[in-house]
Design an enzyme around this catalytic site. Structure first.
Site, PDB file in Angstrom:
ATOM      1  N   TRP A 320      76.543 217.513  70.268  1.00 58.30           N
ATOM      2  CA  TRP A 320      77.359 216.332  69.978  1.00 58.30           C
ATOM      3  C   TRP A 320      78.530 216.719  69.064  1.00 58.30           C
ATOM      4  CZ3 TRP A 320      79.008 213.881  65.596  1.00 58.30           C
ATOM      5  CH2 TRP A 320      79.579 212.619  65.760  1.00 58.30           C
ATOM      6  N   HIS A 321      78.262 217.647  68.137  1.00 60.28           N
ATOM      7  CA  HIS A 321      79.303 218.013  67.181  1.00 60.28           C
ATOM      8  C   HIS A 321      80.425 218.823  67.811  1.00 60.28           C
ATOM      9  CE1 HIS A 321      76.468 216.648  64.129  1.00 60.28           C
ATOM     10  NE2 HIS A 321      77.520 216.552  63.340  1.00 60.28           N
ATOM     11  N   GLY A 322      80.139 219.519  68.862  1.00 62.70           N
ATOM     12  CA  GLY A 322      81.219 220.284  69.470  1.00 62.70           C
ATOM     13  C   GLY A 322      80.765 220.996  70.722  1.00 62.70           C
TER      14      GLY A 322
END
Lengths: 465, 158
Positions: A320-322
């Protein structure tokens, strides 16, 4: 337009707030919130406003349709799955398509073109709110017939559209319909906004120079001290950047009479990694708990399944973060540490003094930030090597001592700022010496504005996620 | 059929159409810089300019050529002319956006050089092309800037 830009602080926010205050009917205020949010959203890339509007309408009516209890279970299941896929496809295209194509090209030695569309503002946050909405409508936890306008204002409201918090719509919609707009809330919101601004402009945007200096050094010239200074700077930058934003988002929402959830609770004072994740990006952790971890069975399953659940949730948290394998590794790393704590370490940790537990947590967290901040595994490995003195890294050098000396005061402020002490001190002075407290707040605000005027633009880090 | 179901279908279709149009309009396949160079060579004004190498790219734009997937850089032979053309094939769209910042700085420098005496050059500067398409940066200052832009887009849109 970001919260820490002059145009937002001195033009957009006061104008919208004034209009919101003048207009009394709640429905008119809802319309003002929608229009202001669309203008805010369109500032960066107007084309994506169409996507925002269509997604909002789509998700509202999916929720509405899922509440039709006379529909067969099978039909509702299809609508739910289809709607989740639509949301994930949009997110996946913008955020993960390049990552996927790069991975395929690397594995199969192909040369497929990588799509070059910029990520729409806050798409990850919007998508998660939308999925939560339709999942709650599907399970009957909410009544999704709140009206399209109320839903639209809640999901796209400009204080939280770009970087959250990922609030539940059932917490926000009633407040949008009956906002508690008052002088007291405007005042409280303004203080929160100023706290966030100070964190972002005075701390995050200044400590980043130390981190950049560390990253600019050739790998062979980094001493152990420099590596720890650099990673500590990154840890502080990320925290003050995102928690500063979260305070601003909460403050702005409060000015409009809407209370949003907390996102941070002094995470760098956590006494274990489990505790850290109760205090860091709280709304995201809650989302993963409610919509992935618990549906998978949570911890009320066999050990093997529990391990699987934790690793799935944390791999997804990383992703989700990257869109990069380093983020996935960062997520899995936390999954493994949390499992270790749950099954082995937590009993040992509980016997240790608090400062030792905090140091242990910060050690694990900083190693995690190495993966988070690195663009490749090679870079992460080089940074880890420097942190532990592997290879030819000196313990300290004149450059590191120079950076330590010149940044010591800022590091002390960052350390203090990441504890609850400044807030306690502020509350105490507000009670004992209200004039001193007010003057101090005004001076810090002016200092932050001066930094904004004279320094180069620094975007919020989490806006990229 | 109920209103909610109709709205789901309509907005879902709207999303599909929007995404299709967006992807189609913004899709730029990978075209090697050499292929664009071949097309540019046919364009007016290019032959009269000199080709700059990696050191020129670093000097004028602070861009490391090793970080790119190819570039074309032409500058006027005359110091009295602001003519310049830069096409960079970046590694990805984000990098191309960063290079656009460098190009904007360069445009500022060119403006400073000509703003007090080069009225004709200022006309070119005012209508300069500075844009990112997919992973390509296109920066052009010239009377022919729009022709060059069209030729480049023609190549990368093929």
């Amino acid at each position: 337009m970001t919260f820490s830009s002059l145009i937002f602080i001195f033009a957009f926010l006061p104008a919208v707030l004034l209009l919101y205050g003048i207009v009394k009917p709640a429905r008119a205020r809802t319309v003002i919130m929608i229009i202001a949010s669309l203008v805010f959203y369109a500032w960066g890339n107007p084309v994506y406003v169409i996507l925002l509007i269509l997604s909002t309408v789509f998700n509202y009516y999916v929720g509405y349709d899922l509440a039709e209890t006379e529909r067969g279970e099978r039909s509702r299941q299809w609508i739910f799955v289809g709607a989740v896929i639509v949301n994930l496809l949009i997110l996946g295209y913008f955020k993960y398509c390049g990552f996927l194509v790069d991975t395929v090209n690397a594995l199969l030695k192909t040369d497929f073109a990588v799509p070059g569309l910029p990520l729409p503002l806050g798409l990850s946050f919007f998508t998660f709110k939308a999925i939560a909405w339709i999942a709650d409508a599907r399970s009957g936890k909410i009544n999704p017939r709140c009206g399209l306008l109320s839903f639209a204002a809640s999901i796209m409201m400009f204080p939280t559209i770009s970087m959250g918090p990922i609030d539940r719509m059932q917490d926000i919609v009633p407040q949008i319909r009956r906002p508690d707009f008052s002088i007291a809330n405007v005042e409280e919101g303004l203080i929160l906004f100023i706290v966030g601004l100070i964190k972002k402009v005075l701390l995050a945007d200044n400590i980043v120079d130390l981190y950049n200096s560390f990253r600019a050094l050739p790998a062979g010239e980094v001493s152990v001290l420099m590596a720890w200074l650099g990673m500590a700077a990154f840890a502080f930058q990320l925290y003050f950047d995102f928690s500063g934003y979260s305070d601003m988002a909460k403050g702005i929402s409060l000015m409009f009479g809407i209370r949003t959830g907390d996102n941070f609770d002094h995470p760098y004072t956590a006494v274990s990694v489990t505790d850290f994740w109760r205090k860091w990006h709280i709304s995201l952790s809650r989302w993963f708990r409610d919509y992935i971890y618990i549906p998978l069975g949570g911890n009320r399953v066999t050990v093997g399944r529990h391990v699987r659940n934790i690793l799935v949730v944390w791999a997804l948290t990383g992703l989700w973060h990257g869109a990069a394998w380093t983020y996935v590794a960062w997520g899995v790393y936390y999954g493994l540490v949390l499992l270790l704590e749950k099954y082995f370490l937590i009993k040992v940790l509980e016997k240790l003094p608090k400062p030792v537990r905090v140091l242990y947590t910060m050690f694990i967290v900083i190693i995690g930030w190495v993966f988070f901040s690195s663009r490749s595994f090679a870079e992460a490995a080089a940074t880890c090597g420097a942190l532990f003195g592997g290879g030819m890294h000196a313990l300290a050098d004149s450059r590191a001592l120079y950076y330590l000396r010149t940044n010591l005061l800022l590091l002390i402020f960052c350390f203090l700022g990441s504890t609850a002490w400044p807030f306690r001190f502020y509350t105490w002075t507000q009670k004992k010496y209200p004039v001193v407290s007010a003057v101090g707040t005004v001076l810090l605000t002016l200092l932050a504005v001066a930094f904004m005027v004279y320094s180069t633009y620094q975007p919020f880090l989490y806006a990229a996620f | 059929m109920k209103k909610s179901r109709i709205m789901v279908i309509l907005s879902g279709l709207g999303l599909a159409v929007f995404m299709a149009v967006l992807i189609w309009s913004q899709y730029y396949p990978d075209v090697p810089a050499e292929q664009i160079a071949g097309e540019l060579a046919k364009q007016p004004g290019i032959a009269e300019m000199r080709t700059e190498d990696a050191s020129g790219l670093r000097r004028y734009y602070s861009i490391d050529s090793a970080e790119t997937e190819g570039f074309l850089f032409f500058r006027s032979n005359s110091i009295m002319s602001a003519d310049e053309l830069l096409v960079v094939r970046a590694k990805d769209h984000e990098d191309a956006l960063l290079y656009m910042e460098s190009a904007r700085k360069r445009l500022g420098e060119i403006t400073e050089n000509f703003e007090n005496y080069g009225a004709e050059e200022m006309t070119k500067i005012d209508s300069a092309v500075c844009e990112v398409r997919g992973k390509y940066l296109i920066f052009a200052v010239s009377d022919n800037a729009s022709d060059w832009e069209e030729a480049i887009l023609g190549e990368i849109k093929k």
